[in-house]
Design an enzyme around this catalytic site. Structure first.
Site, short mmCIF file in Angstrom:
data_model
loop_
_atom_site.label_atom_id
_atom_site.label_comp_id
_atom_site.label_asym_id
_atom_site.label_seq_id
_atom_site.Cartn_x
_atom_site.Cartn_y
_atom_site.Cartn_z
CG ASP A 199 10.79 -1.52 3.75
OD1 ASP A 199 9.67 -1.69 4.28
OD2 ASP A 199 11.19 -2.17 2.77
N GLY B 181 17.40 -10.93 2.84
CA GLY B 181 16.45 -11.67 2.01
C GLY B 181 15.29 -12.23 2.81
N GLY C 57 12.77 -10.40 4.11
CA GLY C 57 11.59 -9.54 4.12
C GLY C 57 11.51 -8.71 5.39
CG LEU C 58 12.41 -9.93 8.91
CD1 LEU C 58 13.05 -10.65 10.09
CD2 LEU C 58 10.93 -9.66 9.22
CE1 TYR D 175 7.65 -3.72 -3.43
CE2 TYR D 175 8.31 -2.07 -5.05
CZ TYR D 175 7.85 -2.40 -3.78
OH TYR D 175 7.58 -1.40 -2.87
CB THR E 44 -0.91 0.03 1.25
OG1 THR E 44 -0.10 -0.30 2.38
CG2 THR E 44 -2.05 -0.97 1.13
CB SER F 296 18.65 -6.71 5.54
OG SER F 296 18.48 -7.12 4.21
CB SER F 297 17.52 -3.01 1.55
OG SER F 297 17.19 -4.27 1.15
CD GLU G 191 15.58 -0.41 -1.55
OE1 GLU G 191 15.94 -0.09 -0.40
OE2 GLU G 191 15.09 -1.51 -1.82
#
Ligand code: GLA
Length: 399
Positions: free
Chosen positions: A178, A130, A132-133, A227, A39, A135-136, A166
C-alpha cells in the site's frame, strides 16, 4: 478532476490557523489492487494501481501567530484538531486513534534522523476509510511528505518508513504494497511490485477494459485480528516446508508444484492458507502475461480464481463481498471480479468493457441495496500518479 467540486484548501487553512504563509500541499493516493492479494508479506508479487482518490495535506510552519513548539493536526473528515509539543513526539504511545498514523510516521522520521519542526497540518481526503482502498497508506505517505516539508528522501525509503510506522506504532503487521504504490503509482499503468527485491515494473493495461471498484460499505471487526492470524499461519507454513526444503525462506520460494508435494505434511488450515499464497503469486505472473497478450478472457478468469482462492482457502472474504462478486459476474460486459485489499469488507474490483460501466454500476447498486439495505459506493479506477507535492495547491477536490 472534472465533475468534482473544487475548493480552496489554502483558504480553509488560513481560516483554521490564522495564516497561510508558506503553505504547501502534499498528495498521496489510495490504491486498488488488481491481483496478488496477501502475497506482499510473503515477499511475492502484487499488481496494484494508484487511484485518483487521495489524501491531501496542507502544511505550514507554525510560528507566529499560532505559537511555537507545537505540531497541530486537523482532520476535516473527523472534524477534530489535535496538538502535541514537538518535544513529546518521540515518546508518545499508540492511542488506538486515527492520530496513530501521523504520530507513527513522526516517530519513524525522528528515528531516521529527520527533525520534526513545529507545524500546522490540515488533512483532506477523498479516499473512503475502511474501504480497502488504503486510506491508511495515503495518510501515512502524505503525512511523511508534510513533515519533511520539501526535505528530500528517496522514494523507496519513504515507502518503507511509512510501512514501519504502520507495523511499529499502529501495530498492523502489513506488507509493503500500500505504501509502495502510494509513492510509486503511475498514470495509465498498473505497477507489478516484487515484494522481495522491492523493484517494480510498469504494466500497461490493454485497451478495451476498465476497472470499477464497488464498496460493500462494511468493515467487519475481524479484519485486524484475522490479518495477524494469516501472517502467523503463513510463517507456520514456511517452517513446515523448510523441514523438507531447507532453502525456503518465504512462500515466495515455493512453486505450486513443489507446494503440492509437501501440502499433506502441513496442518490442513495452514496448507490451505499457503495454497492460496503460492497459487496467487503464480496468478500475478499469468495475469501480466495475459495482459501483454491482450487476452481479456484469461485476465477475467484469473481474477475470479483469485477471488475463489481468497474465499475458500485464505478465508478472508465475507458474505457481502461474495455477493457482489457473484452479482458482478452475471452482468453483461464483465470479464472478471474479485475482492480487493485485506478482506472482511471493503471493495470488490471488477474488470469490464468501458461501455458497460454505467449499466454495471446501476445494476449492481440496485441488486446490492435490495439485498443488504445499503447503497454501495462505486469508484472508477483511473490509474493515477503516486505521491507528489501538489503545485497548484489552490484546487483540491472536496471529499
Ligand atoms: C492490506 C495490507 C497490505 C496487503 C493487503 C492484502 O491492505 O496493508 O500490505 O497485505 O492487505 O493483500
Amino acid at each position: 478532476m472534472a465533475g468534482v467540486a473544487e475548493s480552496l484548501v489554502t483558504e480553509d487553512f488560513r481560516k483554521l490557523y490564522g495564516s497561510a504563509e508558506g503553505v504547501r500541499v502534499f498528495r498521496a493516493p489510495g490504491r486498488v489492487n488488481l491481483i496478488g492479494e496477501h502475497t506482499d508479506y510473503n515477499l511475492g508479487f502484487v499488481l496494484p494501481v494508484a487511484l485518483d482518490l487521495a489524501t491531501y495535506i496542507a502544511t505550514a510552519p507554525s510560528g507566529v501567530p499560532s505559537g511555537p513548539g507545537k505540531v497541530r493536526i486537523y482532520s476535516e473528515h473527523r472534524q477534530e484538531m489535535r496538538e502535541w509539543n514537538t518535544a513529546e513526539l518521540a515518546t508518545l504511545q499508540p492511542a488506538r486513534h486515527w492520530t496513530d498514523y501521523p504520530i507513527g510516521v513522526a516517530q519513524e522520521l525522528l528515528s531516521a534522523g529527520f527533525a520534526i519542526e513545529p507545524t500546522n497540518l490540515l488533512i483532506r481526503s477523498t479516499v473512503p476509510e475502511g474501504s480497502g482502498l488504503s486510506s491508511s497508506a495515503a495518510l501515512e505517505v502524505s503525512t511523511a511528505l508534510a513533515f519533511l516539508a520539501g526535505r528530500s528522501i528517496d522514494p523507496l525509503s519513504l515507502a518503507r518508513l511509512c510501512q514501519r510506522a504502520e507495523r511499529n506504532f499502529v501495530g498492523m503487521p502489513c506488507g509493503i504494497m500500500d505504501q509502495y504504490i502510494s509513492v510509486f503509482g503511475r498514470e495509465h499503468s498498473a505497477v507489478e511490485i516484487d515484494c522481495r527485491s522491492l523493484g517494480h515494473r510498469l504494466v500497461a493495461l490493454p485497451s478495451g477494459i476498465a476497472f470499477v471498484a464497488v464498496n460493500t460499505m462494511v468493515k467487519h471487526a475481524l479484519a485486524g485480528s484475522a490479518y495477524k492470524e494469516r501472517v502467523a499461519e503463513c510463517a507456520a507454513a514456511v517452517a513446515g516446508i523448510k523441514e523438507k526444503f531447507p532453502s525456503v525462506e518465504s512462500l515466495r520460494d515455493v512453486s505450486p508444484e513443489r507446494f503440492e508435494s509437501v501440502a499433506h505434511s502441513l496442518p490442513p488450515v495452514v496448507a490451505r492458507r499457503a495454497r492460496h499464497v503460492v497459487t496467487e503469486d503464480a496468478r500475478v505472473g499469468r495475469f501480466v502475461e495475459a495482459s501483454a497478450a491482450g487476452d481479456l478472457a484469461l485476465m477475467g478468469k484469473l481474477l475470479v480464481e483469485s477471488h475463489r482462492s481468497l474465499q475458500h482457502d485464505y478465508e478472508v472474504s465475507c458474505a457481502e463481498l461474495d455477493f457482489l462478486v457473484d452479482t458482478a459476474l452475471t452482468i453483461d460486459g464483465v470479464f472478471g471480479s474479485r475482492m480487493t485489499g485485506g478482506g472482511f469488507g471493503g471493495c470488490i474490483v471488477t474488470m469490464l468493457r468501458p461501455d458497460a460501466a454505467a449499466r454495471f454500476s446501476e445494476q449492481i447498486a440496485r441488486i446490492y441495496e435490495r439485498q443488504f439495505q445499503v447503497a454501495p459506493r462505486i469508484y472508477a479506477c483511473q490509474p493515477s500518479a503516486g505521491a507528489m507535492q501538489v503545485l497548484d495547491f489552490g484546487t483540491i477536490p472536496a471529499a
